[in-house]
Design an enzyme around this catalytic site. Structure first.
Site, PDB file in Angstrom:
ATOM      1  N   ILE A  80      41.395  43.988  35.919  1.00  0.00           N
ATOM      2  CA  ILE A  80      41.098  42.992  37.064  1.00  0.00           C
ATOM      3  C   ILE A  80      40.434  41.702  36.502  1.00  0.00           C
ATOM      4  O   ILE A  80      39.858  40.865  37.391  1.00  0.00           O
ATOM      5  CB  ILE A  80      39.958  43.598  38.010  1.00  0.00           C
ATOM      6  N   LYS A  81      40.510  41.329  35.332  1.00  0.00           N
ATOM      7  CA  LYS A  81      39.990  39.870  34.823  1.00  0.00           C
ATOM      8  C   LYS A  81      41.026  39.036  35.419  1.00  0.00           C
ATOM      9  O   LYS A  81      42.057  39.133  35.681  1.00  0.00           O
ATOM     10  CB  LYS A  81      39.785  40.122  33.373  1.00  0.00           C
ATOM     11  N   HIS A  82      40.574  37.733  34.844  1.00  0.00           N
ATOM     12  CA  HIS A  82      41.541  36.465  35.301  1.00  0.00           C
ATOM     13  C   HIS A  82      42.858  36.875  34.958  1.00  0.00           C
ATOM     14  O   HIS A  82      43.903  36.389  35.358  1.00  0.00           O
ATOM     15  CB  HIS A  82      40.909  35.124  34.356  1.00  0.00           C
TER      16      HIS A  82
END
Ligand SMILES: Cc1ncc(COP(=O)(O)O)c(C=O)c1O
Length: 363
Positions: free
Chosen positions: A183-185
């Protein structure tokens, strides 16, 4: 309709990714190899890093960064409680003691004064998190680290694409880590980057990444001097990373555009205050950080229009494993009490963000 999420997985277009994945999966070369090294080179170029090693996770990268910084038994690492747990689990896994310094009550980032007060002759490193993608006061932290001859490790898991004093995030510390978790950039499903300022540490870092062995030396001849870990990236996940690099700039630009929009539009609303951006900092707004007189009320208000908002993390010193290492943290308490994250990523369009502002203005 499902609610507007706080975090979301970004995948490259199917027609770009699937042929590349099929090719690598049936290439007979699925482990660490050319795709990984190509990914490292391109990641370095795109994010302005001198050296970047690809790993299996941000956690693995941080473990290695801390070992390179001299963390171990009898040593201390000054850290923050306002983070995801892996920042601090790995400190303990090196054998070092985490020393929780207080944070700025408005940004949630480590307070330089609290760091100064926490330094002892056992301090090996300062581990700074750019919480939610907002850079910490790196000028002050760099000068504290230099004055005391200790390492500065940047946990940039939330801050891909941020800048400080015109420099790419991750280039002011002695080392830095990025997370490529779901779910990171940017995601490679799971994965991480270890960035090093001193290229001379590269060989040792690579050995830590791969059992303690040196790649390229025949297994029958190599001498393992210090046990390492299995933290390498595979060609399969690197192939996802290579495709991600083609569109990540525009995704980060949208995080930033939404963040600045909220900074402008939410500033005048009674009972709310956007988290301030440090002087010289250019955040990449992984999450938008809002300070509210009543954070539960904001969560309810946005829930009513189908927008997820939450605090997301639990201050780490509230966990039994970390509690023994924390003293009073009044700045953190003040921050956490008012904290509410609202969605501001690439999936938030103009209409969504206006809807959020209108709902909050109405109260
Ligand atoms: C601040 C912070 N540091 C480190 C990590 C660890 O990254 P990873 O999940 O890639 O191991 C995360 C993410 O979980 C994080 O949010």
């Amino acid at each position: 309709m499902s609610p507007l999420p706080l975090v979301k997985v970004a995948m490259p277009p199917r027609e770009r990714l699937m042929p590349a994945l099929e090719e690598v999966l049936y290439s007979g070369m699925i482990g660490e190899g050319e795709a990984v090294y190509d990914f490292e080179r391109r990641f370095c170029a795109q994010f302005g890093l001198p050296v970047a090693l690809a790993t299996s996770s941000g956690t693995g990268s941080l473990h290695v960064a801390l070992l390179l910084a001299g963390a171990g038994p009898e040593r201390e690492v000054i850290t923050t409680s306002m983070t995801a747990e892996p920042t601090n689990t790995v400190i303990m896994q090196t054998g070092a003691t985490p020393v929780f310094a207080d944070v700025d009550p408005d940004t949630g980032n480590l307070s330089p004064d609290a760091i100064r007060a926490a330094i002892s002759e056992r301090t090996a490193a300062i581990c700074v998190v750019h919480y939610a993608g907002y850079p910490a006061d790196l000028a002050a932290l760099r000068s504290i680290a230099d004055a005391h001859g200790i390492a500065l490790v940047e946990d940039c898991a939330h801050a891909l694409g941020a800048r400080y004093a015109g420099k790419p995030i991750g280039t002011i510390g002695d080392s830095a880590i990025f997370s490529l978790q779901a779910i990171k950039h940017m995601t490679t499903v799971d994965g991480g980057i270890l960035a090093l300022r001193d290229a001379d540490q590269t060989l040792l870092a690579k050995q830590f990444r791969w059992f303690g062995l040196t790649k390229g030396v025949p297994r029958t001849e190599v001498d393992l001097k210090r046990p390492g870990f299995k933290y390498n990236m595979s060609n399969v996940t690197a192939t996802i990373g290579l495709a991600q690099l083609e569109h990540i700039d525009s995704l980060i630009a949208r995080h930033r555009d939404n963040g600045r929009f909220f900074d402008r539009e939410l500033a005048g609303i009674a009972g709310l205050r956007p988290a301030p951006v440090a002087t010289d900092a250019d955040p990449s707004y992984w999450l938008y950080t809002l300070l509210a007189d009543n954070s539960d009320e904001v969560e309810r208000c946005l829930g009513a229009i189908g927008v997820n908002a939450s605090k997301l993390h639990r201050p780490n010193h509230l966990h039994s494993a970390f509690a023994p290492f924390a003293g009073p943290l009044p700045g953190l308490e003040r921050f956490y009490d008012r904290l509410i994250h609202i969605p501001c990523g690439w999936w938030v369009d103009d209409e969504d963000r206006q809807r959020i502002v209108d709902a909050l203005a109405k109260g």
